[in-house]
Design an enzyme around this catalytic site. Structure first.
Site: not given
Length: 753
Positions: A17, A20, A441
């Site tokens: 997760c 961590c 763009d």
């Protein structure tokens, strides 16, 4: 005194997760001279360190001391025995196997435990045999993570999953072997309130098995979504040439792998070939398609002394180039680095469930322990006290919590896939709600990305059809993109084109040939000057006006006279104006960001209604523009389709790639619009926002059910069996709410949900 620093990227394994990743990051940053960013999504740690105070091995030891594992990347030229892609495949295969086995074994246990009519003699022993492999083998990743957390005095959702399932399984085993639950003829009822005088006569194997199965399902789908992390860089580097024809001192050619090319070598680039590496043109003149890297819609003429970039395409004549940059120094490699830096620089996304678990899990464990101690101290039987404590753990077991995000994400992304909208992960959803600026763009996103004949200005007395017929016939013999556009436009308007005789390509200037007995020339004004053909009057004015708008104008002449000016341009997609209106209706400010020249960009922006234009920007500059907008306090979405857009897509708070673009842009983005229709951008943002709202509603109900029933369990008013049923009901509620996303519909008007 200047401090020398080194950089290293460490692949991390064992994270389950976002918390961590934060734990590893904190441990690494406690080391002297170390600055680390750990990315849970890519499972890598980007570390800058002082080699005089810290060694790479100490970095590895620090990660391992935190309960995880890390490896040093392979040195250049060395084989990597554990490539990330293989590790990802192994992880996915392992999760799929555990999920399949646990689902097959848990289903009969659930049916036997919940339906008294199915409870034959000694059914509970079968349930034990079926549930034990699920809890101890399929659930082993949770138990291993919980043990690692315990060793470091921390707790995550893995802790609660492990403790809850092991408690239910241990209770059941004790009840089987030491209590009355193992007796022949035992059945399980549904008492709402546990009997304070009850003995060990119930088993809860179904609770342990079903919880493991549900959580494994969530982890499997999460791992599948993360599997292609890093594919952007692989796709980017694959765009380069694989081999190259180098010239020796005597001008003899030999082909070598591009990796053997060194700075200073001369190499040949034939028409249609990719330029092998960055260099300077020594001999030859040609048009080079640089749209891959710069976004320019028109190929650029290259002459001796001009710079060329690796991976661009030679569309004209033969070039001899002297290599100036190779390997990591090339523009292509630098763009790859920009993508990596932008991705790694993002703060790890902390999912709401993981953030809350830092408080929720320890509190639940304390409540369960306090429940056990209270009832034992109050003189109640050990069976009742343990029943109440287990009920707390089971009712708090985060099945609904674990399903809240992945189920909504699966349904939302599944519906998106049906509509051609690909959402890559839950971290994407948090950005869509806050986005206030969308950067677009130009080439291939707002425009078609293809040159077309948009106008033909003919001299007085000339026939437009005759001009197009002769010019189109001559240009049909050329491979230049402008020539192809003229030939296609001429054929569409004038019909079949005649044959050409004596075709000649004047590199960088134009083409000549004989068509229907006329000596025809199509090209730049410089070519007319060589042939002493004058361009003046209305034709000269038409050429100047076209170039002022950023369009390409070529002159048609025959028999010594200028006959017409043909105008070629990249045009907006038919749906672009509507798309811009819809984006504005969502409250977004629109910005056109392009490598093209300003007149071209401003002309396109005016046609489709874009608010702001930022033109003549190189790839690295696009990233700087995104950063500048973010520094101004804007939350920026970026839509693009080319390699040159990939770093900006990765840097933006929300990246949307046109699905008809390059793999690099798609992999660097957060959302992909498969159809290439810019209108889909608004549908993608709406769907992402709707999915995020669903997740938040799911999480609310998951926690609300915990908050309501944990006190009841602690006070001894909730049977663990009923707790398991309530847990299942909460999961059904979460899944049902998520399934409502299947009704999402795209809108083609100015009203948005």
């Amino acid at each position: 005194m200047t401090t020398t620093t080194d950089q290293v990227e460490l692949p991390i394994t064992g994270m389950t997760c976002a918390s961590c990743a934060n734990r590893i990051e904190r441990k690494l940053n406690k080391l002297d001279g170390v600055q680390a960013t750990v990315n849970y999504a890519t499972e890598k740690a980007a570390v800058t360190y002082d080699p005089e105070t810290v060694t790479p091995d100490e970095l590895l030891d620090t990660v391992r001391a935190a309960g995880y594992d890390a490896t040093l990347p392979a040195a250049p030229g060395e084989a990597d025995d554990t490539p990330a892609e293989d590790a990802s495949v192994r992880q996915l295969r392992d999760l799929r196997t555990r999920l399949t086995v646990s689902a097959i074994l848990s289903l009969p246990v659930l049916l036997l435990s919940m339906i008294p009519a199915l409870q034959f003699d000694n059914w509970q022993w079968l349930a034990w045999n079926l549930a034990t492999p699920v809890v101890l083998w399929a659930g082993w990743p949770f138990h291993r993570a919980a043990w690692a957390n315990a060793r470091h005095a921390t707790a995550t959702m893995d802790t609660l999953i492990s403790v809850g399932t092991l408690a239910a399984w241990t209770w059941s085993v004790v009840a089987l072997f030491l209590g009355d639950a193992g007796m022949t003829g035992m059945t399980m009822g549904f008492d709402l309130i546990p009997d304070r005088s009850a003995s060990l006569d119930h088993v809860y194997f179904e609770v342990a098995g079903v919880v493991i199965t549900f959580i494994l399902a969530g982890r499997y789908f999460e791992a599948r979504a993360k599997r292609r992390a890093g594919a952007a860089l692989e796709a980017l580097l694959a765009l380069g040439a694989k081999d190259v024809a180098v010239l020796g001192e005597d001008d003899t050619e030999r082909r070598i792998p591009v990796e053997q090319l060194t700075a200073g070598m001369r190499f040949v680039v034939r028409p249609g070939e990719k330029v092998a590496t960055d260099g300077v043109v020594e001999t030859g003149t040609s048009a080079v398609d640089q749209s891959l890297l710069t976004g320019e819609s028109i190929p650029v003429e290259k002459h001796p002394g001009d710079q060329v970039v690796g991976a661009t395409v030679n569309v004209g004549g033969r070039l001899v180039v002297r290599a100036t940059k190779v390997g990591a120094d090339t523009a292509l490699a630098q763009i790859a680095k920009l993508v990596t830096d932008a991705q790694t620089g993002k703060a790890p996304v902390q999912r709401l469930a993981d953030r809350i678990s830092g408080i929720f899990v320890p509190v639940v464990l304390v409540i369960a322990a306090a429940t056990l101690g209270f009832w034992l101290g109050a003189g109640e039987s050990s069976a009742f006290a343990f029943t109440a404590a287990v009920a707390v753990l089971i009712i708090a077991c985060p099945c609904a919590l674990g399903l809240a995000t992945p189920t909504a994400l699966l349904v939302g992304t599944g519906r998106g896939a049906q509509l051609g909208l690909l959402i890559k992960g839950p971290e994407v959803l948090e950005s869509t709600r806050r986005v206030d600026t969308i950067v677009l763009d130009k080439t291939g996103t707002v425009t078609t990305g293809k040159m077309v004949l948009v106008d033909a200005h003919v001299a007085d007395g000339e026939s437009r059809e005759e001009v197009l017929r002769l010019a189109g016939a001559l240009e049909a013999a050329s491979e230049h993109p402008v020539a192809r556009a003229i030939a296609a436009g001429a054929q569409a308007e004038a019909g079949a084109l005649p044959q050409v005789e004596g075709f000649t390509n004047r590199e960088g200037l134009g083409v000549e040939g004989v068509v229907d007995g006329h000596g025809v020339m199509v090209g730049r004004e410089d070519l007319l000057a060589e042939l002493a053909v004058a361009l003046d009057g209305p034709l000269a004015e038409a050429k100047t006006a076209a170039e002022r708008k950023g369009r390409t104008a070529v002159v048609v002449a025959w028999d010594g006279l200028a006959r017409a000016v043909l105008v070629v341009a990249d045009t907006p997609k038919e749906t672009s104006p509507e798309a811009i209106r819809r984006l504005k209706a969502l409250g977004l400010r629109t910005v056109l960001l392009t490598g093209d020249n300003r007149p071209t960009a401003e002309a396109i922006a005016a046609q489709v209604g874009i608010d702001e234009v930022i033109a003549e920007v190189l790839p690295s500059g696009k990233v700087d523009v995104i950063k500048r907008l973010q520094a101004e306090g804007r939350v920026v979405a970026m839509v693009g389709d080319g390699v040159n857009d990939a770093p900006a897509l990765a840097q933006a708070d929300l990246g949307l790639a046109i699905g008809t673009g390059t793999d690099v842009a798609i992999e660097a983005s957060d959302l992909t619009l498969v159809s290439g229709d810019l209108r889909a951008a608004t549908d993608a943002i709406r769907l992402a926002r709707r999915t995020l709202k669903t997740i938040k509603v799911n999480l609310f109900w998951a926690f609300a059910y915990n908050a309501a029933l944990i006190p009841a369990a602690a006070l001894g008013y909730l049977n663990p069996v009923l707790a398991g049923a309530a847990m299942a009901a909460s999961s059904v509620l979460v899944v049902s709410n998520s399934l409502r996303l299947r009704t999402f519909r795209p809108q083609r008007d100015a009203t948005f949900a």
